[in-house]
Design a protein around this motif. Structure first.
Motif, PDB file in Angstrom:
ATOM      1  N   GLY A 267      10.691  -3.523  13.492  1.00 16.00           N
ATOM      2  CA  GLY A 267      10.033  -3.128  14.732  1.00 16.00           C
ATOM      3  C   GLY A 267      10.420  -1.769  15.255  1.00 16.00           C
ATOM      4  N   GLU A 268      11.059  -0.950  14.420  1.00 17.04           N
ATOM      5  CA  GLU A 268      11.462   0.380  14.868  1.00 17.04           C
ATOM      6  C   GLU A 268      10.262   1.302  15.032  1.00 17.04           C
ATOM      7  N   ARG A 269       9.291   1.184  14.118  1.00 18.39           N
ATOM      8  CA  ARG A 269       8.064   1.970  14.174  1.00 18.39           C
ATOM      9  C   ARG A 269       6.934   1.103  13.652  1.00 18.39           C
ATOM     10  N   SER A 270       5.715   1.567  13.754  1.00 17.73           N
ATOM     11  CA  SER A 270       4.582   0.740  13.313  1.00 17.73           C
ATOM     12  C   SER A 270       3.572   1.571  12.537  1.00 17.73           C
ATOM     13  N   PHE A 271       4.065   2.266  11.521  1.00 20.36           N
ATOM     14  CA  PHE A 271       3.206   3.125  10.705  1.00 20.36           C
ATOM     15  C   PHE A 271       2.579   2.388   9.532  1.00 20.36           C
ATOM     16  N   ASN A 272       3.170   1.241   9.155  1.00 19.97           N
ATOM     17  CA  ASN A 272       2.800   0.560   7.908  1.00 19.97           C
ATOM     18  C   ASN A 272       2.934   1.493   6.714  1.00 19.97           C
ATOM     19  N   THR A 273       4.115   2.107   6.629  1.00 21.90           N
ATOM     20  CA  THR A 273       4.422   2.954   5.488  1.00 21.90           C
ATOM     21  C   THR A 273       5.740   2.528   4.866  1.00 21.90           C
ATOM     22  N   ILE A 274       5.872   2.834   3.594  1.00 21.65           N
ATOM     23  CA  ILE A 274       7.151   2.778   2.892  1.00 21.65           C
ATOM     24  C   ILE A 274       7.592   4.224   2.723  1.00 21.65           C
ATOM     25  N   GLU A 275       8.795   4.519   3.162  1.00 19.59           N
ATOM     26  CA  GLU A 275       9.282   5.900   3.135  1.00 19.59           C
ATOM     27  C   GLU A 275      10.329   6.074   2.042  1.00 19.59           C
ATOM     28  N   LEU A 276      10.170   7.116   1.236  1.00 24.37           N
ATOM     29  CA  LEU A 276      11.171   7.498   0.250  1.00 24.37           C
ATOM     30  C   LEU A 276      11.943   8.689   0.807  1.00 24.37           C
ATOM     31  N   ARG A 277      13.266   8.500   1.021  1.00 26.66           N
ATOM     32  CA  ARG A 277      14.083   9.477   1.735  1.00 26.66           C
ATOM     33  C   ARG A 277      15.111  10.185   0.847  1.00 26.66           C
TER      34      ARG A 277
END
Length: 221
Positions: free
Chosen positions: A133-143
């Motif tokens: 629930g930190e953000r609601s982008f519906n993304t998977i992030e590669l960092r």
């Protein structure tokens, strides 16, 4: 900016990303590689993944045995670089035994190489990871990537992200390694030309993107 340049993408087609970054005129005042804290953060539409693909993707990126292979392109890896541990930590290795364990053991912090904290509740449930629930982008992030202003590396990093997802869709768990990935990359008919050039893979003559690009892989500020 005085703190260095960080790059964060939004989900777009691979061709659009490559075209945008190829045409980017980089300000000579920018620096990133030696800033000590800047990353290249690539966000992928979560609909590109199934549970199995996401689990294998987490395994592929995090496996201790893949650290040097990924670091060659990423420029950093938490198993090798102290700086990376603060911004893109590695998952616990016992969770890398299979895709199901990788999903169940996924960290709830976004400061990991693969970040799943941007998902909405329904998408987190579909993909088998805990909702944060930190953000609601519906993304998977590669960092994992260290920020770079060298286009050869930037373009290869973008292509690697797309290629890694596609690879994880079809690869067996025993093939989630450097040899398996590069063997698969050779079979893609030059779909990822900048990535192939980075890893020194000869492009197949007569196929799309057959002509290699002139590029340097050295980095500086």
């Amino acid at each position: 900016p005085s703190g260095g340049l960080e790059i964060v993408t939004a989900p777009r087609a691979l061709t659009e990303h490559i075209e945008t970054f190829k045409n980017w005129t980089i300000d000579s005042d920018y620096y990133a590689w030696n800033a000590g804290k800047c990353g290249m953060h690539i966000h992928m539409d979560s609909r590109a993944f199934t549970k199995l693909t996401l689990g294998k993707f987490i395994m592929f990126v995090n496996a201790d045995s893949n650290a040097d292979f990924i670091r060659k392109l990423a420029g950093r890896h938490p198993l090798r670089d102290e700086q990376a541990r603060s911004y893109c930590a590695a998952e616990h290795q016992p969770a890398m035994e299979n895709a199901s364990k990788a999903l169940k053991g996924k960290s709830l912090s976004r400061y990991y190489m693969v970040n799943t904290t941007c998902l909405r509740p329904s998408e987190a449930s579909r993909l088998g990871v805990q909702y944060v629930g930190e953000r609601s982008f519906n993304t998977i992030e590669l960092r994992v990537f260290r920020a770079s202003l060298k286009k050869a590396r930037l373009l290869a990093q973008i292509e690697f992200t797309h290629a890694a997802v596609m690879f994880c869709r079809v690869a067996s768990m025993r093939d989630l390694n450097e040899q398996g990935f590069l063997t698969w990359l050779k079979s893609t008919d030059n779909r990822y030309p900048h990535l192939a050039d980075w890893y020194g893979i000869r492009r197949r003559a007569g196929a799309k993107n057959a002509a290699p690009v002139a590029a340097t892989t050295a980095d500086s500020e």
